[in-house]
Design an enzyme around this catalytic site. Structure first.
Site, PDB file in Angstrom:
ATOM      1  N   ASN A  51      26.435 -39.040  -6.975  1.00  0.00           N
ATOM      2  CA  ASN A  51      27.550 -38.690  -5.956  1.00  0.00           C
ATOM      3  C   ASN A  51      27.195 -39.668  -4.597  1.00  0.00           C
ATOM      4  OD1 ASN A  51      25.670 -36.629  -6.018  1.00  0.00           O
ATOM      5  ND2 ASN A  51      26.839 -35.797  -4.267  1.00  0.00           N
TER       6      ASN A  51
ATOM      7  N   CYS B  16      28.641 -32.642   1.291  1.00  0.00           N
ATOM      8  CA  CYS B  16      27.643 -31.595   1.705  1.00  0.00           C
ATOM      9  C   CYS B  16      26.478 -32.019   2.655  1.00  0.00           C
ATOM     10  CB  CYS B  16      27.080 -31.189   0.333  1.00  0.00           C
ATOM     11  SG  CYS B  16      28.246 -31.120  -1.142  1.00  0.00           S
TER      12      CYS B  16
ATOM     13  N   GLY C  29      33.661 -27.780  -9.715  1.00  0.00           N
ATOM     14  CA  GLY C  29      32.505 -28.516 -10.443  1.00  0.00           C
ATOM     15  C   GLY C  29      31.283 -27.500  -9.991  1.00  0.00           C
TER      16      GLY C  29
ATOM     17  N   HIS D  74      39.646 -31.804  -8.300  1.00  0.00           N
ATOM     18  CA  HIS D  74      40.053 -32.243  -7.067  1.00  0.00           C
ATOM     19  C   HIS D  74      39.401 -33.853  -6.792  1.00  0.00           C
ATOM     20  CE1 HIS D  74      36.565 -31.698  -4.175  1.00  0.00           C
ATOM     21  NE2 HIS D  74      36.271 -30.934  -5.139  1.00  0.00           N
TER      22      HIS D  74
HETATM   23  C1  LIG Z   1      28.184 -34.888  -8.974  1.00  0.00           C
HETATM   24  C2  LIG Z   1      28.805 -33.277  -8.368  1.00  0.00           C
HETATM   25  N1  LIG Z   1      28.647 -32.254  -9.114  1.00  0.00           N
HETATM   26  C3  LIG Z   1      29.313 -31.214  -8.612  1.00  0.00           C
HETATM   27  C4  LIG Z   1      30.133 -31.313  -7.604  1.00  0.00           C
HETATM   28  C5  LIG Z   1      30.959 -29.981  -7.163  1.00  0.00           C
HETATM   29  O1  LIG Z   1      32.221 -30.027  -7.393  1.00  0.00           O
HETATM   30  P1  LIG Z   1      33.051 -28.883  -6.446  1.00  0.00           P
HETATM   31  O2  LIG Z   1      33.423 -29.932  -5.136  1.00  0.00           O
HETATM   32  O3  LIG Z   1      34.516 -29.135  -7.429  1.00  0.00           O
HETATM   33  O4  LIG Z   1      32.672 -27.628  -6.635  1.00  0.00           O
HETATM   34  C6  LIG Z   1      30.193 -32.378  -6.880  1.00  0.00           C
HETATM   35  C7  LIG Z   1      30.942 -32.633  -5.562  1.00  0.00           C
HETATM   36  O5  LIG Z   1      31.040 -33.582  -4.757  1.00  0.00           O
HETATM   37  C8  LIG Z   1      29.769 -33.655  -7.266  1.00  0.00           C
HETATM   38  O6  LIG Z   1      29.824 -34.889  -6.552  1.00  0.00           O
END
Ligand SMILES: Cc1ncc(COP(=O)(O)O)c(C=O)c1O
Length: 382
Positions: free
Chosen positions: A149, A325, A69, A201
């Site tokens: 998220n 995060c 992502g 994932h």
């Molecule tokens: C809304 C959203 N965008 C992007 C990401 C980033 O994805 P990745 O963990 O595959 O880099 C996340 C990961 O939690 C997410 O929740």
């Protein structure tokens, strides 16, 4: 143990792992090699691409593989900025995006681009009037997440798509990392969207693999240049075992999607209806169609999010503060901050994130443990 942290990551499905292993063992050629081994790998790569495209109603050439992502989001934003910089320097996003979007936008601002961050209401949702008002002749991109998220808000993607039909040159990007498999595919793969980010994932594929949908005819500059893989748009030898595994995971995810979504929503409802009865609890997610079925965010007034997470962990229940995060940085949730929730409350927030492997029995157990812990929380709060 009860795992309620599926928005952070999901456990790779055993069937998916078995696909990964088989491809690693048997089809380990480089898809770019000319010999038969390479051709075999190339055919499997294209077959996986087609499977994913078919599942999303896209065409094969519109699927481009990434590492996940974060890369997808970075690519669409920076790739658009580079590609379209002679047409304008203005980008629009929301105030509640994942850092993969937010921090990329900040980087673009440092390079001279101008970014509008659309505000959100008390549910974390943007207003379409604000979007309309933000568009300028120099706007080159609008990027909106499908599902938040941290609290699960679904953004008005179809309405945004309608607005953007009047501006055919603006790239419309959706971060669908939390939205895939949650019953809103028609909103995500709408007839106006140009780019969509997905991450393996989050749906039981391995780490380090993802893809973007890129509408045919829409151009973005590559971020990774090199050997010219992915139609010269994303160089690097393809991670074929993970790609094949992800195609399988997506098929499994979207099989019986409706039933799975209904199950998740029921589990969420059972916990939501229980916890909201307690005077110290403030819920941020709602139990209605405006929110994803798998995310529930609430605060217990006066108790730090980390304290709540660890108290549940001691009982074998894995939840998180609002996002993976932010959890180790001990900062307030950016979504709750954008919703003007005071820091005294937002630092007390926790997130439960479900998937279809969870059960109602787990919800009941969570509720029982919640009852046991509540007295301790009351003391801490006092
Ligand atoms: C809304 C959203 N965008 C992007 C990401 C980033 O994805 P990745 O963990 O595959 O880099 C996340 C990961 O939690 C997410 O929740």
């Amino acid at each position: 143990m009860i795992y309620f942290d599926n928005s952070a990551t999901t456990k790779a499905d055993p069937e998916v792992v078995s696909t990964y292993d088989k491809v690693s063992e048997k089809i380990w050629g480089n898809p770019s090699s000319l010999h038969q081994f390479g051709e075999e790998a190339f055919n499997l790569l294209e077959q996986s691409r087609k499977q994913i495209a078919d599942l999303l109603g896209a065409s094969q050439s519109e699927i481009l593989f990434t590492s996940g992502g974060t890369e997808g989001d970075n690519w669409v934003l920076k790739g658009t900025a580079i590609e379209k910089r002679q047409f304008g320097n203005h980008l629009i996003t929301t105030a509640v995006e994942h850092p993969a979007i937010h921090n990329s936008m900040e980087q673009l601002e440092q390079l001279g681009f101008d970014v509008t961050y659309l505000p959100v209401d008390e549910h974390g949702r943007i207003s379409i009037d604000d979007l309309k008002a933000a568009i300028r002749p120099t706007t080159i991109l609008v990027s909106i997440m499908a599902v938040n998220n941290e609290i699960g808000t679904i953004q008005p993607l179809k309405e945004a798509a309608e607005v953007l039909k009047d501006y055919p040159k603006i790239h419309f990007h959706i971060d669908a990392v939390q939205g895939i498999g949650k019953g809103i595919q028609d909103m995500i793969m709408n007839d106006r969207v140009d780019f969509v980010t997905f991450s393996g994932h989050k749906f039981h594929a391995p780490r380090g693999i993802g893809f973007i949908y890129a509408r045919r005819g829409r151009k973005i500059a590559p971020l990774l240049t090199g050997g010219g893989q992915e139609r010269n748009l994303r160089s690097g030898t393809e991670n074929l075992p993970a790609i094949t595994a992800m195609a399988k995971a997506l098929r499994l995810l979207l099989t019986d999607e409706k039933q799975k979504v209904a199950k998740e929503a029921e589990i969420k409802r059972r916990i939501f209806n229980h916890v909201k009865q307690f005077p110290l609890v403030t819920t941020f997610s709602e139990d209605n169609d405006g929110f994803a079925p798998h995310i529930l965010c609430f605060a217990i007034q006066g108790v730090r999010g980390e304290t709540i997470v660890h108290a549940f962990e001691e009982k074998g229940i894995y939840i998180s503060t609002t996002s993976a995060c932010s959890s180790k940085k001990h900062v307030a949730s950016s979504t709750l901050t954008a919703m003007h929730i005071p820091e005294t409350l937002s630092t007390s927030a926790i997130r439960i994130s479900l998937d279809d492997h969870n059960t109602l029995a787990e919800a009941d157990e969570f509720n029982q443990v919640f009852d046991q812990l509540y007295d301790k929380f009351k003391l801490l709060s006092a």
